[in-house]
Design a protein around this motif. Structure first.
Motif, PDB file in Angstrom:
ATOM      1  N   ILE A 141      35.051  47.870  18.249  1.00 14.16           N
ATOM      2  CA  ILE A 141      35.018  47.555  19.686  1.00 14.16           C
ATOM      3  C   ILE A 141      33.571  47.481  20.164  1.00 14.16           C
ATOM      4  CG2 ILE A 141      37.215  48.777  20.006  1.00 14.16           C
ATOM      5  CD1 ILE A 141      35.489  50.772  21.794  1.00 14.16           C
ATOM      6  N   ALA A 142      33.402  46.956  21.367  1.00 12.66           N
ATOM      7  CA  ALA A 142      32.081  46.963  22.001  1.00 12.66           C
ATOM      8  C   ALA A 142      31.897  48.343  22.627  1.00 12.66           C
ATOM      9  CB  ALA A 142      31.994  45.856  23.044  1.00 12.66           C
ATOM     10  N   GLY A 143      31.553  49.305  21.786  1.00 18.27           N
ATOM     11  CA  GLY A 143      31.430  50.687  22.259  1.00 18.27           C
ATOM     12  C   GLY A 143      30.327  50.817  23.298  1.00 18.27           C
ATOM     13  N   ALA A 190      18.839  56.226  20.901  1.00 13.87           N
ATOM     14  CA  ALA A 190      19.751  55.190  20.402  1.00 13.87           C
ATOM     15  C   ALA A 190      19.173  53.829  20.721  1.00 13.87           C
ATOM     16  CB  ALA A 190      21.124  55.337  21.046  1.00 13.87           C
ATOM     17  N   ASN A 191      18.877  53.073  19.694  1.00 10.75           N
ATOM     18  CA  ASN A 191      18.306  51.729  19.871  1.00 10.75           C
ATOM     19  C   ASN A 191      19.385  50.670  19.731  1.00 10.75           C
ATOM     20  OD1 ASN A 191      15.518  52.476  20.247  1.00 10.75           O
ATOM     21  ND2 ASN A 191      15.536  53.095  18.095  1.00 10.75           N
ATOM     22  N   TYR A 192      19.197  49.588  20.467  1.00  8.24           N
ATOM     23  CA  TYR A 192      20.238  48.562  20.547  1.00  8.24           C
ATOM     24  C   TYR A 192      19.942  47.408  19.583  1.00  8.24           C
ATOM     25  CZ  TYR A 192      23.576  45.412  22.904  1.00  8.24           C
ATOM     26  OH  TYR A 192      24.595  44.545  23.196  1.00  8.24           O
ATOM     27  N   VAL A 193      19.264  46.373  20.051  1.00  7.02           N
ATOM     28  CA  VAL A 193      19.035  45.208  19.174  1.00  7.02           C
ATOM     29  C   VAL A 193      17.592  44.728  19.302  1.00  7.02           C
ATOM     30  CG1 VAL A 193      21.425  44.372  19.254  1.00  7.02           C
ATOM     31  CG2 VAL A 193      19.795  43.575  20.972  1.00  7.02           C
ATOM     32  N   VAL A 194      17.208  43.903  18.337  1.00  5.82           N
ATOM     33  CA  VAL A 194      15.884  43.270  18.382  1.00  5.82           C
ATOM     34  C   VAL A 194      15.920  42.224  19.494  1.00  5.82           C
ATOM     35  CG1 VAL A 194      14.245  41.854  17.096  1.00  5.82           C
ATOM     36  CG2 VAL A 194      15.582  43.621  15.919  1.00  5.82           C
ATOM     37  N   TRP A 195      14.940  42.316  20.384  1.00  7.23           N
ATOM     38  CA  TRP A 195      14.961  41.410  21.536  1.00  7.23           C
ATOM     39  C   TRP A 195      13.549  40.981  21.911  1.00  7.23           C
ATOM     40  CZ3 TRP A 195      12.862  41.340  26.453  1.00  7.23           C
ATOM     41  CH2 TRP A 195      13.385  40.381  27.325  1.00  7.23           C
ATOM     42  N   ASN A 203      28.488  52.109  19.198  1.00  9.78           N
ATOM     43  CA  ASN A 203      27.758  50.870  18.930  1.00  9.78           C
ATOM     44  C   ASN A 203      28.493  49.679  19.512  1.00  9.78           C
ATOM     45  OD1 ASN A 203      25.386  51.567  17.326  1.00  9.78           O
ATOM     46  ND2 ASN A 203      26.852  52.306  15.819  1.00  9.78           N
ATOM     47  N   ASP A 204      27.730  48.673  19.867  1.00  5.84           N
ATOM     48  CA  ASP A 204      28.293  47.474  20.475  1.00  5.84           C
ATOM     49  C   ASP A 204      28.718  46.490  19.391  1.00  5.84           C
ATOM     50  OD1 ASP A 204      28.990  45.372  22.057  1.00  5.84           O
ATOM     51  OD2 ASP A 204      27.068  45.191  23.086  1.00  5.84           O
ATOM     52  N   SER A 205      30.018  46.362  19.204  1.00  8.48           N
ATOM     53  CA  SER A 205      30.592  45.368  18.285  1.00  8.48           C
ATOM     54  C   SER A 205      30.278  45.617  16.816  1.00  8.48           C
ATOM     55  CB  SER A 205      30.153  43.944  18.661  1.00  8.48           C
ATOM     56  OG  SER A 205      30.486  43.704  19.998  1.00  8.48           O
ATOM     57  N   VAL A 206      29.732  46.757  16.500  1.00 11.73           N
ATOM     58  CA  VAL A 206      29.711  47.257  15.125  1.00 11.73           C
ATOM     59  C   VAL A 206      30.241  48.685  15.171  1.00 11.73           C
ATOM     60  CG1 VAL A 206      27.873  45.789  14.231  1.00 11.73           C
ATOM     61  CG2 VAL A 206      27.286  47.929  15.297  1.00 11.73           C
ATOM     62  N   ARG A 207      30.582  49.232  14.045  1.00 10.89           N
ATOM     63  CA  ARG A 207      31.329  50.492  14.049  1.00 10.89           C
ATOM     64  C   ARG A 207      30.519  51.661  14.592  1.00 10.89           C
ATOM     65  NH1 ARG A 207      30.426  54.186  10.062  1.00 10.89           N
ATOM     66  NH2 ARG A 207      29.145  53.563   8.284  1.00 10.89           N
ATOM     67  N   GLY A 208      31.224  52.632  15.105  1.00 12.33           N
ATOM     68  CA  GLY A 208      30.590  53.838  15.625  1.00 12.33           C
ATOM     69  C   GLY A 208      30.046  54.691  14.484  1.00 12.33           C
ATOM     70  N   LEU A 209      29.003  55.459  14.803  1.00 11.39           N
ATOM     71  CA  LEU A 209      28.351  56.301  13.799  1.00 11.39           C
ATOM     72  C   LEU A 209      28.540  57.765  14.155  1.00 11.39           C
ATOM     73  CD1 LEU A 209      24.980  54.338  13.510  1.00 11.39           C
ATOM     74  CD2 LEU A 209      26.965  54.160  11.989  1.00 11.39           C
ATOM     75  N   LEU A 210      28.944  58.545  13.179  1.00 10.74           N
ATOM     76  CA  LEU A 210      29.047  59.987  13.376  1.00 10.74           C
ATOM     77  C   LEU A 210      28.116  60.642  12.365  1.00 10.74           C
ATOM     78  CD1 LEU A 210      30.350  62.456  14.696  1.00 10.74           C
ATOM     79  CD2 LEU A 210      32.222  62.271  13.048  1.00 10.74           C
ATOM     80  N   PHE A 211      27.045  61.237  12.881  1.00  8.88           N
ATOM     81  CA  PHE A 211      26.060  61.876  12.007  1.00  8.88           C
ATOM     82  C   PHE A 211      26.394  63.356  11.893  1.00  8.88           C
ATOM     83  CE2 PHE A 211      23.640  58.180  13.583  1.00  8.88           C
ATOM     84  CZ  PHE A 211      23.223  57.634  12.373  1.00  8.88           C
ATOM     85  N   CYS A 239      24.747  35.710  25.390  1.00 11.98           N
ATOM     86  CA  CYS A 239      25.190  35.650  23.996  1.00 11.98           C
ATOM     87  C   CYS A 239      25.963  36.910  23.618  1.00 11.98           C
ATOM     88  CB  CYS A 239      23.991  35.527  23.057  1.00 11.98           C
ATOM     89  SG  CYS A 239      23.064  34.014  23.268  1.00 11.98           S
ATOM     90  N   HIS A 240      26.816  36.762  22.624  1.00 14.15           N
ATOM     91  CA  HIS A 240      27.503  37.915  22.044  1.00 14.15           C
ATOM     92  C   HIS A 240      26.471  38.750  21.278  1.00 14.15           C
ATOM     93  CE1 HIS A 240      30.163  40.165  19.330  1.00 14.15           C
ATOM     94  NE2 HIS A 240      31.077  40.001  20.277  1.00 14.15           N
ATOM     95  N   PRO A 241      26.657  40.061  21.226  1.00 20.15           N
ATOM     96  CA  PRO A 241      25.711  40.896  20.469  1.00 20.15           C
ATOM     97  C   PRO A 241      25.536  40.465  19.016  1.00 20.15           C
ATOM     98  CG  PRO A 241      27.197  42.254  21.755  1.00 20.15           C
ATOM     99  CD  PRO A 241      27.664  40.839  21.919  1.00 20.15           C
ATOM    100  N   ASN A 242      26.522  39.734  18.472  1.00 17.80           N
ATOM    101  CA  ASN A 242      26.400  39.258  17.093  1.00 17.80           C
ATOM    102  C   ASN A 242      25.194  38.335  16.905  1.00 17.80           C
ATOM    103  OD1 ASN A 242      28.640  40.631  16.428  1.00 17.80           O
ATOM    104  ND2 ASN A 242      30.027  38.877  16.345  1.00 17.80           N
ATOM    105  N   ALA A 243      24.714  37.791  18.006  1.00 20.71           N
ATOM    106  CA  ALA A 243      23.569  36.876  17.911  1.00 20.71           C
ATOM    107  C   ALA A 243      22.248  37.626  17.739  1.00 20.71           C
ATOM    108  CB  ALA A 243      23.509  35.995  19.164  1.00 20.71           C
ATOM    109  N   TYR A 244      22.293  38.946  17.777  1.00 18.50           N
ATOM    110  CA  TYR A 244      21.072  39.754  17.702  1.00 18.50           C
ATOM    111  C   TYR A 244      21.147  40.701  16.503  1.00 18.50           C
ATOM    112  CZ  TYR A 244      20.731  38.276  22.589  1.00 18.50           C
ATOM    113  OH  TYR A 244      20.674  37.530  23.732  1.00 18.50           O
ATOM    114  N   ARG A 245      19.978  41.014  15.952  1.00 19.14           N
ATOM    115  CA  ARG A 245      19.911  41.981  14.858  1.00 19.14           C
ATOM    116  C   ARG A 245      19.916  43.394  15.396  1.00 19.14           C
ATOM    117  NH1 ARG A 245      15.239  42.286  11.994  1.00 19.14           N
ATOM    118  NH2 ARG A 245      14.164  40.782  13.311  1.00 19.14           N
ATOM    119  N   GLY A 246      20.657  44.269  14.733  1.00 20.77           N
ATOM    120  CA  GLY A 246      20.727  45.658  15.161  1.00 20.77           C
ATOM    121  C   GLY A 246      19.488  46.444  14.764  1.00 20.77           C
ATOM    122  N   LEU A 247      19.445  47.681  15.223  1.00 17.53           N
ATOM    123  CA  LEU A 247      18.277  48.536  14.983  1.00 17.53           C
ATOM    124  C   LEU A 247      18.729  49.924  14.521  1.00 17.53           C
ATOM    125  CD1 LEU A 247      16.197  47.732  18.195  1.00 17.53           C
ATOM    126  CD2 LEU A 247      15.479  47.280  15.842  1.00 17.53           C
TER     127      LEU A 247
END
Lengths: 546, 263
Positions: A295-297, A182-187, A261-269, A204-212
């Motif tokens: 939520i900030a999962g 599970a990858n988080y954000v571009v940093w 996921n942090d501040s984006v929706r959860g994923l169920l594969f 910063c809030h996670p919104n300041a970073y691009r997801g992966l």
């Protein structure tokens, strides 16, 4: 005297069960580890999210050992001091631990976040995958107390992203464990956004970073892996991955994946078979909070909470999120919000949770909840109170209600800290599940379960033959003499960034035996055992031809 | 009668002269209402140049700063206003709002409590004190404040849907579904074109086991523009409502919309 008998019987019948209790024994047991995030006033996002810990028996002596991942200096991301070393502690089987990091060759390098353990090469020794910032390491357990860096043996280099969690499971049931990251954000330390003012900077809030996207690696059966993220459909979905958990949610024999996921929706594969996954979080009703809020999962666990044979889903979040609990309705019915009805919703609204786990701490047959807690650092000013928090434990009342019993869980349990990772295992082999917890820039804690409940228990240590050697993914159903049915499955991917023992545990309450045990192996084989006495670790080898 | 007349004349004699900044302030306020913020700022600065003690101009300056997310500037204006007149209730309320909007709940509670002392029957103060109280984890106290806010508005003959909704949301969280429904039905009646009211009613109906009605309310909410409920939240509700109502094709449509918007 007789006239008081009914009252006495009533009193006994309704007597409160013994409280779930823990004593904290890290220091006295020699488990001396401090998680270091390398912060130096720069408010780098990576400082917040580390702390993975693993409970696994690396030397097969029957006593569960502990591995801690650790941070590094920033911005170099190098372990410039021994204080940044990852650490392996051998359990001496007498409630003491010895640091064997150096002889094991596990001090590591880079800024580690998470750990996932499993026997990926089916040689009978549990291996380690350490995930981190711009660098992941696969360690093969050589079986002689040493680990070898297996990176060179992989056919596809694990791409250097920022991974927060990882887990092992056999998605194609070929008998070899595959790896999910599970990858988080571009940093990047140099280009990371800065928030606040120079005088008053904050994270910063996670919104300041691009997801992966997340990654899936298929085990090639020869010590190498193939990146199947794209072909499987896993890589198509961008998120900000935190905790992961595995379960066969629909009983089709294929293991499915949930990613918090942090501040984006959860994923169920949903595992479709033939190496393909479809993301169905929205349709299943586990993507968002009931009001549509992401939520900030943080941490996740995917187990059957109400003993109906279907795995339910638990997710922690941050202050004013409330933790999420979804009850599995079965098949196409998806999941329903269960946090409100069980009382979890309101009682967790003021909490920030990281790792977690659904384990039966009092062995009454109902899985209880444990949460490693701490608000985000530097929030004290906003909250008007400390960001450090004590952990919480909830008793499961018949699968209907969850009661916060933290206040009676012991004096040391009330101690606040910046808790993060948590791994679950019976470290002292007394049949009760203990917990090891990390804390940012503080000592790790080992909570020994000293619950006085006289309940029986059973643990299954699986050995797959056609299935993967550890039997990860096996589903177990136990029937008790009183007619109760209990369910669990084998997984080491529990909580946040952490890895728990692979044994499958059951509390049996007052029952001294299991009338029936059914093991549905990942290979598809159904194995039955009858009249199994309780209070022991039962070694079960998959029967039938290999 | 003679005494009353003398008193009236004395009042006129001692009445404060009109502020030299008043015309500029009034112009600024009109521009603010018209959402012409840059022009409003220029006018309010002119007003304060002419009369630095003009409290309405200071509070308007604070509101303009808040609209620009400059809570530091807003605080400065409000602190000046409150230093000039510690009884300035509206300035005190806005001072609470700056802390609330900056997520500084401890400070917000202190400031709103002071505002409540100054203006004990102001529904806005009760509402935001309730929201701050809910944020720090005392839902029973928060609910009492929401009820108080509504009581004040009803007493004034001006109940607002926006004041009913926070209380209804909390009642839903607490599982007090019947009370929640009464609040939401009233909110829908008061503001039939407010999407938030229909969305919350849909959430309640789904919780109560009426997915078809929940879907109808949520579909209606999607067609309305006024309010803060976001489209994805409504779509997400519709996926679950239509699924439970036995119409997976309609659920799939909403899932497809959400996925398309994610890309």
């Amino acid at each position: 005297m007789l006239r008081f008998l009914p009252l006495l019987i009533t009193a006994v019948a309704t007597a409160a069960p013994p409280p779930i209790r823990f004593e904290e024994i890290a220091a006295q047991s020699g488990l001396r580890f401090e998680l270091q995030n390398g912060e130096a006033g720069g408010f780098h996002q990576i400082e917040l999210t580390l702390g993975g810990v693993a409970a696994f028996d690396y030397n097969n002596d029957g006593c569960t050992d502990i591995f801690f991942s650790n941070g590094a200096a920033i911005p170099s991301l190098r372990k410039t001091s021994p204080k940044f070393s990852n650490r392996l502690f051998r359990n001496n089987c007498n409630l003491t631990f010895t640091d064997v990091t150096t002889e094991a060759g596990l001090a590591g390098e880079g800024y580690a976040m998470a750990v996932a353990t499993a026997d990926f090469d089916n040689d009978g020794f549990a291996d380690l995958f350490v995930a981190g910032v711009k660098g992941n390491t696969l360690y093969r357990n050589l079986g002689n107390g040493r680990f070898a860096d297996a990176r060179l043996a992989t056919s596809d280099a694990v791409a250097p992203k920022w991974a927060v969690s990882a887990g092992w499971f056999d998605y194609d049931n070929d008998g070899w464990l595959d790896l999910f990251v599970a990858n988080y954000v571009v940093w990047d330390a140099a280009t990371e956004p800065r928030c606040g003012t120079p005088e008053r900077q904050y994270y910063c809030h996670p919104n300041a970073y691009r997801g992966l996207p997340n990654q899936l690696f298929h085990n090639n059966h020869d010590g190498t892996f193939t990146d199947v993220s794209a072909a499987s459909g896993i890589g198509r979905q961008i998120g900000k991955g935190m905790g992961i958990s595995f379960a066969d949610m629909d009983g089709d024999g294929l293991t499915d994946i949930f990613v918090a996921n942090d501040s984006v929706r959860g994923l169920l594969f949903h595992n479709q078979g033939h190496g393909k996954f479809t993301e169905i979080g929205l349709e299943a009703g586990v993507a968002l909070r009931d009001d549509g809020y992401a939520i900030a999962g943080m941490g996740a666990d995917f187990r059957d909470l109400d003993n109906d044979g279907k795995p339910d889903l638990l997710v922690s979040g941050i202050l004013n999120d409330s933790f999420l609990l979804f009850r599995n309705l079965g098949g196409k019915n998806g999941f329903e919000d269960y946090a409100q009805r069980t009382g979890l919703l309101m009682s967790t609204r003021q909490l920030t949770g990281w790792s977690l786990g659904m384990f039966d701490f009092d062995n009454d047959g109902w899985k209880d909840l444990f949460f490693a807690l701490a608000h985000l650092m530097q929030l004290d000013r906003y909250l008007g109170r400390e960001s450090a928090l004590p952990n919480r434990v909830y008793r499961n009342l018949g699968g209907q209600r969850l009661e916060d019993v933290s206040s009676t869980a012991g004096l040391a349990f009330q101690s606040p800290a910046a808790h993060r990772g948590a791994a679950f295992a019976d470290f002292d082999n007394d049949g009760k599940v203990d917990v090891v917890v990390t804390a940012v820039n503080g000592p790790a804690k080992l909570f020994r379960n000293v619950t006085a409940a006289p309940s029986h228990w059973l643990a299954l240590r699986l050995r797959g033959v056609r299935s993967n050697r550890q039997g990860l993914g096996a589903k177990i159903h136990i029937r008790l003499a009183d007619g109760r049915d209990l369910y669990n499955h084998s997984t080491t991917a529990v909580g946040y960034a952490s890895s728990s023992e692979p044994l499958v545990r059951f509390g049996l309450g007052a029952q001294p035996a299991a009338s029936l045990i059914e093991i549905q192996w990942p290979s598809g084989r159904l194995q039955k055992l009858t009249n199994v006495a309780a209070d022991r670790v039962l070694d079960v080898t998959e029967d039938g031809p290999p | 009668m003679k005494l009353l007349l003398a008193a009236f004349i004395a009042t006129l004699l001692h009445a404060a002269p009109p502020s030299p900044g008043q015309p500029s302030y009034e112009k600024a306020n009109a521009l603010f209402v018209a959402q012409k913020f840059a022009a409003a700022l220029a006018a309010v600065e002119e007003a304060l140049l002419l009369d630095p003690t003009l409290i309405p101009a200071l509070t308007l300056q604070a509101k303009l700063a808040m609209a620009a997310n400059r809570f530091d500037l807003a605080n400065r204006s409000l602190e000046r206003a409150l230093a000039l007149d510690p009884q300035a209730a509206y300035a005190q309320f806005l001072y609470g709002m700056t802390a609330y909007m900056n997520n500084e709940m401890k400070e917000a509670l202190t400031r709103f409590r002071k505002a409540r002392e100054l203006s004990p029957k102001d529904p806005r103060v009760a509402l935001y004190l309730g929201l701050s109280t809910e944020s720090v984890g005392t839902p029973a106290d928060a609910l009492a404040l929401y009820q108080e806010a509504i009581r004040f508005e009803r007493a004034a003959g001006r109940p607002q849907a926006d004041t009913l909704l926070p209380g209804a949301r909390l009642l839903l969280l607490l599982g007090r579904l019947e009370e929640c429904e009464a609040w939401l039905r009233e909110a829908v009646k008061l503001s039939p074109s407010l999407r938030d009211a229909h969305f919350e009613l849909a959430r309640l109906l789904l919780k109560k086991g009426d997915p078809a009605q929940a879907a109808a309310e949520a579909e209606l909410a999607l067609t309305l523009s006024a309010g803060t409920a976001l489209d994805p939240a409504i779509h997400y509700l519709l996926i679950r409502a239509w699924t439970q109502a036995g119409k997976p094709d309609r659920a799939a449509l909403h899932a497809a919309v959400m996925r398309a918007e994610e890309k």
